[in-house]
Scaffold this motif. Structure first.
Motif, PDB file in Angstrom:
ATOM      1  N   PHE A   1       0.829  -1.200   0.000  1.00 29.35           N
ATOM      2  CA  PHE A   1       0.000   0.000   0.000  1.00 29.35           C
ATOM      3  C   PHE A   1       0.865   1.253   0.000  1.00 29.35           C
ATOM      4  CE2 PHE A   1      -2.609   3.186   2.305  1.00 29.35           C
ATOM      5  CZ  PHE A   1      -3.640   3.284   1.386  1.00 29.35           C
ATOM      6  N   GLU A   2       1.950   1.257   0.781  1.00 29.72           N
ATOM      7  CA  GLU A   2       2.843   2.420   0.849  1.00 29.72           C
ATOM      8  C   GLU A   2       3.610   2.599  -0.464  1.00 29.72           C
ATOM      9  OE1 GLU A   2       3.884   2.556   5.621  1.00 29.72           O
ATOM     10  OE2 GLU A   2       5.025   1.252   4.281  1.00 29.72           O
ATOM     11  N   ARG A   3       3.932   1.505  -1.127  1.00 25.07           N
ATOM     12  CA  ARG A   3       4.609   1.620  -2.423  1.00 25.07           C
ATOM     13  C   ARG A   3       3.700   2.306  -3.436  1.00 25.07           C
ATOM     14  NH1 ARG A   3       6.665  -4.634  -2.790  1.00 25.07           N
ATOM     15  NH2 ARG A   3       7.612  -4.703  -0.720  1.00 25.07           N
ATOM     16  N   TYR A   4       2.433   1.933  -3.408  1.00 25.36           N
ATOM     17  CA  TYR A   4       1.501   2.555  -4.341  1.00 25.36           C
ATOM     18  C   TYR A   4       1.302   4.025  -4.004  1.00 25.36           C
ATOM     19  CZ  TYR A   4      -2.171   2.525  -7.846  1.00 25.36           C
ATOM     20  OH  TYR A   4      -2.903   2.767  -8.976  1.00 25.36           O
ATOM     21  N   GLN A   5       1.255   4.346  -2.717  1.00 27.63           N
ATOM     22  CA  GLN A   5       1.145   5.748  -2.303  1.00 27.63           C
ATOM     23  C   GLN A   5       2.362   6.543  -2.770  1.00 27.63           C
ATOM     24  OE1 GLN A   5       0.340   4.885   1.971  1.00 27.63           O
ATOM     25  NE2 GLN A   5      -1.252   6.442   1.763  1.00 27.63           N
ATOM     26  N   LEU A   6       3.556   5.962  -2.613  1.00 26.21           N
ATOM     27  CA  LEU A   6       4.767   6.640  -3.050  1.00 26.21           C
ATOM     28  C   LEU A   6       4.767   6.832  -4.565  1.00 26.21           C
ATOM     29  CD1 LEU A   6       7.493   7.829  -2.329  1.00 26.21           C
ATOM     30  CD2 LEU A   6       8.492   5.541  -2.433  1.00 26.21           C
ATOM     31  N   SER A   7       4.257   5.854  -5.292  1.00 26.32           N
ATOM     32  CA  SER A   7       4.148   5.987  -6.744  1.00 26.32           C
ATOM     33  C   SER A   7       3.195   7.128  -7.118  1.00 26.32           C
ATOM     34  CB  SER A   7       3.660   4.666  -7.341  1.00 26.32           C
ATOM     35  OG  SER A   7       3.458   4.779  -8.732  1.00 26.32           O
ATOM     36  N   LEU A   8       2.082   7.253  -6.388  1.00 29.24           N
ATOM     37  CA  LEU A   8       1.161   8.354  -6.637  1.00 29.24           C
ATOM     38  C   LEU A   8       1.806   9.697  -6.319  1.00 29.24           C
ATOM     39  CD1 LEU A   8      -2.259   7.001  -5.308  1.00 29.24           C
ATOM     40  CD2 LEU A   8      -1.685   7.599  -7.658  1.00 29.24           C
TER      41      LEU A   8
ATOM     42  N   ILE B   1      -3.282   6.555 -13.963  1.00 28.33           N
ATOM     43  CA  ILE B   1      -3.224   5.656 -12.806  1.00 28.33           C
ATOM     44  C   ILE B   1      -3.637   4.273 -13.278  1.00 28.33           C
ATOM     45  CG2 ILE B   1      -4.068   5.195 -10.477  1.00 28.33           C
ATOM     46  CD1 ILE B   1      -4.601   8.141 -10.134  1.00 28.33           C
ATOM     47  N   ASP B   2      -2.692   3.351 -13.264  1.00 27.20           N
ATOM     48  CA  ASP B   2      -2.934   2.002 -13.763  1.00 27.20           C
ATOM     49  C   ASP B   2      -3.349   1.094 -12.610  1.00 27.20           C
ATOM     50  OD1 ASP B   2      -3.101  -0.113 -15.465  1.00 27.20           O
ATOM     51  OD2 ASP B   2      -0.946  -0.497 -15.543  1.00 27.20           O
ATOM     52  N   GLN B   3      -4.500   0.459 -12.756  1.00 25.35           N
ATOM     53  CA  GLN B   3      -5.013  -0.470 -11.750  1.00 25.35           C
ATOM     54  C   GLN B   3      -5.034   0.183 -10.370  1.00 25.35           C
ATOM     55  OE1 GLN B   3      -6.422  -3.034 -13.976  1.00 25.35           O
ATOM     56  NE2 GLN B   3      -6.133  -3.958 -11.993  1.00 25.35           N
ATOM     57  N   LEU B   4      -5.905   1.142 -10.187  1.00 17.79           N
ATOM     58  CA  LEU B   4      -6.026   1.852  -8.919  1.00 17.79           C
ATOM     59  C   LEU B   4      -6.151   0.852  -7.775  1.00 17.79           C
ATOM     60  CD1 LEU B   4      -6.335   4.594  -7.502  1.00 17.79           C
ATOM     61  CD2 LEU B   4      -8.799   4.370  -7.806  1.00 17.79           C
ATOM     62  N   ASP B   5      -5.286   1.004  -6.780  1.00 13.66           N
ATOM     63  CA  ASP B   5      -5.227   0.070  -5.670  1.00 13.66           C
ATOM     64  C   ASP B   5      -6.570   0.021  -4.941  1.00 13.66           C
ATOM     65  OD1 ASP B   5      -4.590  -1.517  -3.519  1.00 13.66           O
ATOM     66  OD2 ASP B   5      -2.650  -0.567  -3.153  1.00 13.66           O
ATOM     67  N   SER B   6      -7.132  -1.190  -4.851  1.00 17.92           N
ATOM     68  CA  SER B   6      -8.431  -1.333  -4.185  1.00 17.92           C
ATOM     69  C   SER B   6      -8.365  -0.981  -2.713  1.00 17.92           C
ATOM     70  CB  SER B   6      -8.936  -2.769  -4.355  1.00 17.92           C
ATOM     71  OG  SER B   6      -7.991  -3.691  -3.814  1.00 17.92           O
ATOM     72  N   ASP B   7      -7.165  -1.123  -2.095  1.00 14.66           N
ATOM     73  CA  ASP B   7      -7.034  -0.759  -0.679  1.00 14.66           C
ATOM     74  C   ASP B   7      -7.300   0.719  -0.459  1.00 14.66           C
ATOM     75  OD1 ASP B   7      -6.510  -3.307   0.033  1.00 14.66           O
ATOM     76  OD2 ASP B   7      -4.344  -3.064   0.242  1.00 14.66           O
ATOM     77  N   MET B   8      -6.972   1.540  -1.439  1.00 18.45           N
ATOM     78  CA  MET B   8      -7.204   2.971  -1.293  1.00 18.45           C
ATOM     79  C   MET B   8      -8.695   3.268  -1.264  1.00 18.45           C
ATOM     80  SD  MET B   8      -4.200   4.713  -3.557  1.00 18.45           S
ATOM     81  CE  MET B   8      -4.152   6.120  -2.468  1.00 18.45           C
ATOM     82  N   LEU B   9      -9.478   2.499  -2.012  1.00 14.84           N
ATOM     83  CA  LEU B   9     -10.918   2.697  -2.018  1.00 14.84           C
ATOM     84  C   LEU B   9     -11.544   2.237  -0.710  1.00 14.84           C
ATOM     85  CD1 LEU B   9     -11.704   1.464  -5.633  1.00 14.84           C
ATOM     86  CD2 LEU B   9     -11.413   3.812  -4.847  1.00 14.84           C
ATOM     87  N   VAL B  10     -10.855   1.339  -0.009  1.00 17.72           N
ATOM     88  CA  VAL B  10     -11.374   0.826   1.257  1.00 17.72           C
ATOM     89  C   VAL B  10     -10.873   1.643   2.441  1.00 17.72           C
ATOM     90  CG1 VAL B  10     -11.439  -1.189   2.786  1.00 17.72           C
ATOM     91  CG2 VAL B  10     -11.598  -1.492   0.312  1.00 17.72           C
ATOM     92  N   ARG B  11      -9.579   1.984   2.419  1.00 17.01           N
ATOM     93  CA  ARG B  11      -8.968   2.613   3.584  1.00 17.01           C
ATOM     94  C   ARG B  11      -9.110   4.130   3.579  1.00 17.01           C
ATOM     95  NH1 ARG B  11      -3.158  -0.360   4.037  1.00 17.01           N
ATOM     96  NH2 ARG B  11      -2.975   1.096   5.794  1.00 17.01           N
TER      97      ARG B  11
ATOM     98  N   GLY C   1      -7.920  21.299 -13.511  1.00 26.52           N
ATOM     99  CA  GLY C   1      -7.780  21.120 -14.948  1.00 26.52           C
ATOM    100  C   GLY C   1      -6.979  19.910 -15.366  1.00 26.52           C
ATOM    101  N   THR C   2      -6.661  19.028 -14.420  1.00 27.02           N
ATOM    102  CA  THR C   2      -5.896  17.825 -14.751  1.00 27.02           C
ATOM    103  C   THR C   2      -6.808  16.778 -15.378  1.00 27.02           C
ATOM    104  OG1 THR C   2      -4.376  18.233 -12.915  1.00 27.02           O
ATOM    105  CG2 THR C   2      -4.399  16.019 -13.850  1.00 27.02           C
ATOM    106  N   THR C   3      -6.340  16.193 -16.476  1.00 26.13           N
ATOM    107  CA  THR C   3      -7.039  15.078 -17.099  1.00 26.13           C
ATOM    108  C   THR C   3      -6.555  13.792 -16.450  1.00 26.13           C
ATOM    109  OG1 THR C   3      -7.192  16.278 -19.187  1.00 26.13           O
ATOM    110  CG2 THR C   3      -7.512  13.896 -19.272  1.00 26.13           C
ATOM    111  N   ILE C   4      -7.503  12.978 -15.950  1.00 26.18           N
ATOM    112  CA  ILE C   4      -7.148  11.782 -15.185  1.00 26.18           C
ATOM    113  C   ILE C   4      -7.724  10.563 -15.887  1.00 26.18           C
ATOM    114  CG2 ILE C   4      -7.284  10.630 -12.945  1.00 26.18           C
ATOM    115  CD1 ILE C   4      -7.711  13.360 -11.671  1.00 26.18           C
ATOM    116  N   LEU C   5      -6.855   9.577 -16.130  1.00 28.87           N
ATOM    117  CA  LEU C   5      -7.272   8.294 -16.686  1.00 28.87           C
ATOM    118  C   LEU C   5      -7.017   7.210 -15.651  1.00 28.87           C
ATOM    119  CD1 LEU C   5      -7.142   9.975 -19.351  1.00 28.87           C
ATOM    120  CD2 LEU C   5      -6.395   7.866 -20.480  1.00 28.87           C
ATOM    121  N   LEU C   6      -8.071   6.498 -15.247  1.00 25.27           N
ATOM    122  CA  LEU C   6      -7.979   5.418 -14.285  1.00 25.27           C
ATOM    123  C   LEU C   6      -8.251   4.101 -14.998  1.00 25.27           C
ATOM    124  CD1 LEU C   6     -10.182   6.996 -11.461  1.00 25.27           C
ATOM    125  CD2 LEU C   6      -7.711   7.129 -11.641  1.00 25.27           C
TER     126      LEU C   6
END
Length: 597
Positions: free
Chosen positions: A475-482, A495-505, A521-526
């Motif tokens: 989870f922390e690795r994904y946070q650091l990547s973000l 954002i590739d394969q949004l971590d499901s833990d983030m949606l829960v925690r 104004g940021t364009t976001i692709l999930l």
């Protein structure tokens, strides 16, 4: 267009900028070779003047003069070598700056390349050619006819003997090159195999050790080492044979000239001093000639590097000159026009005519099962995959025209499996910037909801991590990547394969971060395997069999459908519950009747 003109022929421009250095080195080579004639003339004067006159004063004067001239020759020889080294460094610096500045996204950090941009290996090869002494051998060979002329002046027979020796050495060099039989290529390939195994071990040390793969790795290593050793010995045996023949031929020519000079001296056609001087001159001639022929393979290699470098520059210039059907002033932030990508391994289509228009401040969700091309789609936008058909435009500009610096300010990418560089957390978040902004690093960490976790570490943002981030949780690795993706305030966030833990925690905090970026104004692709059911997503697509299909059902209605489905599931569960019937005994019923009366 100006960039293309500057890029085309930039290698010749870099050489011309060092023209003064090359001219100076060439002039110094002439002076060095002229001063090398001091020795033969000194011998002539000693044998023909000093010994006959028995003048000690003349001997001392000549000796002092010769020592002074030899010292000057040594200084000039050192100076020309330093000049060529400076020329090679200057050429390398200018070409590296040109290549890195004008390299497109498809030319930076390519797979299986040790350098950060295409063409840098060729620049290194040319710098080595300039610095290795090959040019010194070329310059000395150019001035070798001056010594041959002096030998012919002493006597034509001696001159022809010298020319014959040069012919023998040239013939040996030609035979060596013609009958090399691929020995050099095989030795280089075997050495490359050993280096490749070294890189495998460095990159996968933990896997090799934890999975006990050393049992299979050691025989591979030993076999590659043995083959590299054998091929190296075979190449060395072949070259050493001709080197020995060449040195032997030089010695034979030297003694032949000495014998010929002695014969001419006996005939009275030559003095003793001239005979000794001719022998010395032959050594001065055959040495540079032998070094020149030894360096011929390196000259051909440098020629190949030069051709390949110019071809790389010409191809990049052609890309910059092509209009790529750009759309200046486009209303869309990101445009994909019929993008198709093939697998480099199977040659099968991964993406099939994918088209997408994304606006500023828009959040787009892309769903799809595994192996449908979601990661390839995002990496194609980043320029990591070459499109077979179609184009990717950002703000109306083709991504192939974006330099690495421009792309860094446009894209932010959080991959499914985050990787890092061996360095501090601050360096990883800032993208290895030379002087990272502490405030921007802290803001990126806060947006990724990781600031508190980092500051709780003993070294904080200076904590050193390895490329796998083993000291951090998934989870922390994904946070650091973000956080790394947020650092440069990107215009397009992938954002590739949004971590499901983030949606829960941290669902609310994640929503605050993404909606704040959206409002900015940021364009976001999930991308995700299943629908994320986020109420702040504007559009949703499905990627199936390489085709991108927009799901017309709105997110709000999908949420309502999900709630309705939940209610139906609860009702169905209630219906399936077992019914319990209460059966009262007759005595209990009679008692209740009496009580009522």
């Amino acid at each position: 267009m100006n960039s293309a003109k500057a890029l085309r022929g930039s290698a010749r421009t870099a050489v011309r900028k060092g023209g003064l250095i090359l001219t100076s080195a060439f002039t110094l080579s002439f002076l060095v070779n002229v001063l090398r004639l001091v020795g033969p003339f000194f011998m002539i004067l000693i044998y023909d003047r000093v010994l006959s006159s028995r003048s000690v004063e003349t001997l001392v004067a000549l000796l002092v003069l010769v020592i002074g001239l030899l010292l000057v020759m040594g200084v000039l020889d050192y100076a020309r070598k330093r000049l060529l080294a400076r020329f090679g460094a200057q050429f390398q610096e200018q070409m590296e700056q040109t290549l890195i500045t004008h390299s497109g996204r498809n030319h930076v950090f390519q797979h299986n390349k040790a350098k950060p941009a295409v063409g840098l290996d060729e620049v290194d090869g040319l710098r080595g050619f300039f610095h290795s002494g090959t040019l010194i051998a070329v310059f000395d060979f150019i001035w070798a006819p001056m010594f041959i002329a002096v030998v012919f002046f002493l006597h034509p027979l001696l001159g022809w003997a010298c020319v014959g020796g040069i012919g023998v050495i040239a013939l040996l060099a030609l035979i060596q090159a013609v009958f090399m039989g691929g020995r050099r290529e095989r030795a280089q390939a075997a050495s490359s195999s050993v280096n490749q195994l070294k890189n495998v071990l460095i990159a996968s040390r933990d896997t090799v050790r934890s999975q006990d793969m050393g049992v299979g790795y050691h025989p591979r290593w030993q076999g590659a080492r043995n083959q590299a050793r054998d091929e190296s010995i075979a190449l060395r045996d072949w070259t050493a044979w001709f080197e020995t023949l060449s040195r032997t031929a030089a010695m034979v020519v030297r003694y032949l000239v000495l014998a010929t000079g002695a014969y001419l001296t006996l005939q009275g056609a030559l003095t003793v001093g001239a005979m000794v001087a001719a022998t010395f001159l032959v050594t001065r001639i055959l040495g540079p000639v032998d070094r020149f022929f030894v360096q011929i393979p390196r000259m051909f290699e440098a020629r190949q590097h030069w051709k390949k470098l110019n071809r790389i520059l010409a191809n990049r210039a052609a890309e910059l000159e092509d209009d790529y059907a750009e759309q200046p002033g486009s209303q869309h932030r990101l445009v994909l026009q019929n993008v198709s990508v093939r697998s480099p391994i199977t040659n099968e289509m991964i993406l099939r005519s994918v088209s997408l228009n994304a606006n500023a401040g828009e959040i787009i969700e892309i769903n799809g099962l595994s192996s449908q091309g979601k990661t390839v789609l995002l990496e194609t936008i980043l320029g990591m995959w070459e499109q077979n058909v179609g184009s990717v435009l950002v703000n109306g500009r083709h991504t192939k025209r974006l330099t690495d610096t421009e792309a860094q300010r446009i894209f932010g990418y959080a991959p499914e499996a985050p990787g890092f560089v061996a360095g501090t957390i601050e360096e990883n978040i800032s993208g290895f910037e030379l002087n990272p902004d502490p405030e921007a690093v802290g803001l990126a960490a806060r947006r990724a909801r990781m600031h508190a976790a980092i500051t709780s570490l003993p070294d904080g943002f200076k904590t050193v991590i390895d490329p796998r981030g083993t000291c951090l949780s998934m989870f922390e690795r994904y946070q650091l990547s973000l956080a790394r993706a947020f650092y440069h305030e990107p215009q397009i966030l992938l954002i590739d394969q949004l971590d499901s833990d983030m949606l829960v925690r941290i669902p609310r905090k994640l929503k605050q971060t993404l909606t704040a970026l959206k409002e900015a104004g940021t364009t976001i692709l999930l991308t995700a395997r299943d629908t994320l059911n986020l109420d702040y997503v504007d559009r949703r697509f499905e990627l199936k069999d390489g085709k991108l299909i927009e799901m017309r059902t709105s997110v709000a209605s999908s949420n309502q459908n999900r709630k309705l489905a939940d209610k139906e599931q609860v009702a169905a569960t209630a219906e399936k519950r077992p019914h319990v019937s209460v059966v009262r005994s007759s005595d209990e019923a009679d008692t209740r009747k009496v009580a009522r009366r």
